[in-house]
Scaffold this active site. Structure first.
Site, PDB file in Angstrom:
ATOM      1  N   GLN A  16       0.832  -1.216   0.000  1.00 32.59           N
ATOM      2  CA  GLN A  16       0.000   0.000   0.000  1.00 32.59           C
ATOM      3  C   GLN A  16       0.864   1.263   0.000  1.00 32.59           C
ATOM      4  OE1 GLN A  16      -3.890  -0.256   2.320  1.00 32.59           O
ATOM      5  NE2 GLN A  16      -2.587  -1.616   3.517  1.00 32.59           N
ATOM      6  N   THR A 107       4.834   0.359  13.699  1.00 38.73           N
ATOM      7  CA  THR A 107       3.393   0.168  13.920  1.00 38.73           C
ATOM      8  C   THR A 107       2.939   0.575  15.317  1.00 38.73           C
ATOM      9  OG1 THR A 107       1.667  -1.542  14.012  1.00 38.73           O
ATOM     10  CG2 THR A 107       3.894  -2.240  14.564  1.00 38.73           C
ATOM     11  N   TYR A 131       3.182  -9.993  15.557  1.00 45.70           N
ATOM     12  CA  TYR A 131       3.524  -8.928  14.610  1.00 45.70           C
ATOM     13  C   TYR A 131       4.131  -7.728  15.343  1.00 45.70           C
ATOM     14  CZ  TYR A 131       2.788  -4.945  11.486  1.00 45.70           C
ATOM     15  OH  TYR A 131       2.956  -3.803  10.748  1.00 45.70           O
ATOM     16  N   LYS A 135       8.059  -6.124  15.141  1.00 41.12           N
ATOM     17  CA  LYS A 135       8.349  -4.735  14.746  1.00 41.12           C
ATOM     18  C   LYS A 135       9.101  -3.993  15.859  1.00 41.12           C
ATOM     19  CE  LYS A 135       6.819  -3.073  11.212  1.00 41.12           C
ATOM     20  NZ  LYS A 135       7.417  -2.973   9.863  1.00 41.12           N
ATOM     21  N   TRP A 156      -3.518   1.630  11.249  1.00 41.49           N
ATOM     22  CA  TRP A 156      -4.769   1.492  10.482  1.00 41.49           C
ATOM     23  C   TRP A 156      -4.603   1.977   9.041  1.00 41.49           C
ATOM     24  CZ3 TRP A 156      -9.652   2.886  13.865  1.00 41.49           C
ATOM     25  CH2 TRP A 156      -9.528   2.299  15.133  1.00 41.49           C
TER      26      TRP A 156
END
Length: 291
Positions: A16, A107, A131, A135, A156
């Site tokens: 993305q 994140t 996850y 990170k 998000w």
């Protein structure tokens, strides 16, 4: 003779954020921009990462690639750590040895979510899923090797590209009469295009202040209210029912509160951050015209 263009290496080219970075940077006359994806930079082949990164002789590296399947990560902790943590450490070593400035995308999941006020960069971390653990390990590993790296935690994320909450909601609302959405997790969405512009502005500013920063769109919402706004802007009629996290079990736990304070990044790099509703509206307009 012209000085060599500054060279920017961007990982995660097909994701993305990588796709949005490509849109805003591919035709830039000031920079030579190199995009690498999982084929050209396989992060799970650890012995190749350093050499493939340093080969490009980059002045800047934006490391946006990651293992992002949060629920699947629970059953693949070693693979998640390999891609998100160990490969990121190799990229930091290549940045250090090649005199490149590194931006690493992290994140909100490094936090456990027990706060009630926006999380600042120095709030205690305590990830509650694999996850987030991977990170955070990457953050610590990068800082140990390259203290002047810029680490940006975001939350998000959505885009006209790839799979994300916004596109999933639209698809569901077009095909179902009613859906359920979690209403007790608070945070703020991040339009990947806004984050991409912020990253470019940091590099263009000529300022480089290493450290951890937070970036998401302005404002606070829940997944349920986010879905309601998607429905309103997309002019859909599907009924949305709020449910609790306990009614919607997932393999990975999510932090119930992950609203990020953006004061540090706004002050340091003089960034203006759009409100999440305005960015969502902009994204949905683009999505209508996106093939």
């Amino acid at each position: 003779m012209d000085k060599r263009k500054k060279r920017v290496l961007i990982t995660g080219a097909d994701g993305q954020l990588g796709s949005e970075l490509r849109d805003i940077w591919l035709s830039d006359a000031l920079f030579e921009v190199i995009f690498v994806n999982r084929e050209t930079l396989p992060l799970d082949e650890l012995d190749k990462v350093y050499e493939r990164v340093i080969f490009h002789k980059a002045d800047y590296i934006i490391h946006a690639a990651a293992y992002t399947a949060v629920d699947k990560a629970e059953s693949e902790p070693q693979q998640t750590d390999l891609i998100n943590h160990l490969a990121s450490v190799e990229i930091a070593k290549a940045a250090r040895d090649g005199n490149a400035k590194l931006i690493f995308i992290s994140t909100d999941y490094v936090f456990q979510g027990d706060s009630s006020i926006p999380l600042s960069e120095d709030n205690p971390t305590n990830p509650i899923n694999v996850y987030g653990q991977s990170k955070l390990a990457a953050e610590l590993g990068i800082q140990a090797i390259l203290p002047q790296a810029i680490i940006i935690r975001t939350s998000w994320v959505y885009s006209i590209y790839g799979k994300n909450f916004v596109k999933t909601m639209i698809q569901l609302m077009k095909t179902k009469d009613e859906i359920q959405v979690v209403a007790d997790q608070e945070g703020s969405p991040t339009y990947a295009l806004d984050l991409a512009k912020a990253l470019k502005n940091i590099i263009l500013s000529g300022m480089w202040v290493g450290g951890i920063y937070h970036y998401s769109n302005e404002g606070k919402t829940t997944w349920y209210k986010f879905a309601e706004e998607i429905r309103r802007l997309a002019n859909l009629s599907c009924r949305i029912h709020p449910v609790s996290t306990s009614e919607f079990p997932t393999a990975a736990k999510r932090p119930p509160f992950s609203l990020l304070s953006k004061e540090k990044i706004k002050h340091t790099f003089k960034l203006a951050i759009p409100d999440w509703q305005n960015s969502l509206k902009e994204m949905l307009l683009k999505l209508e015209n996106h093939p």
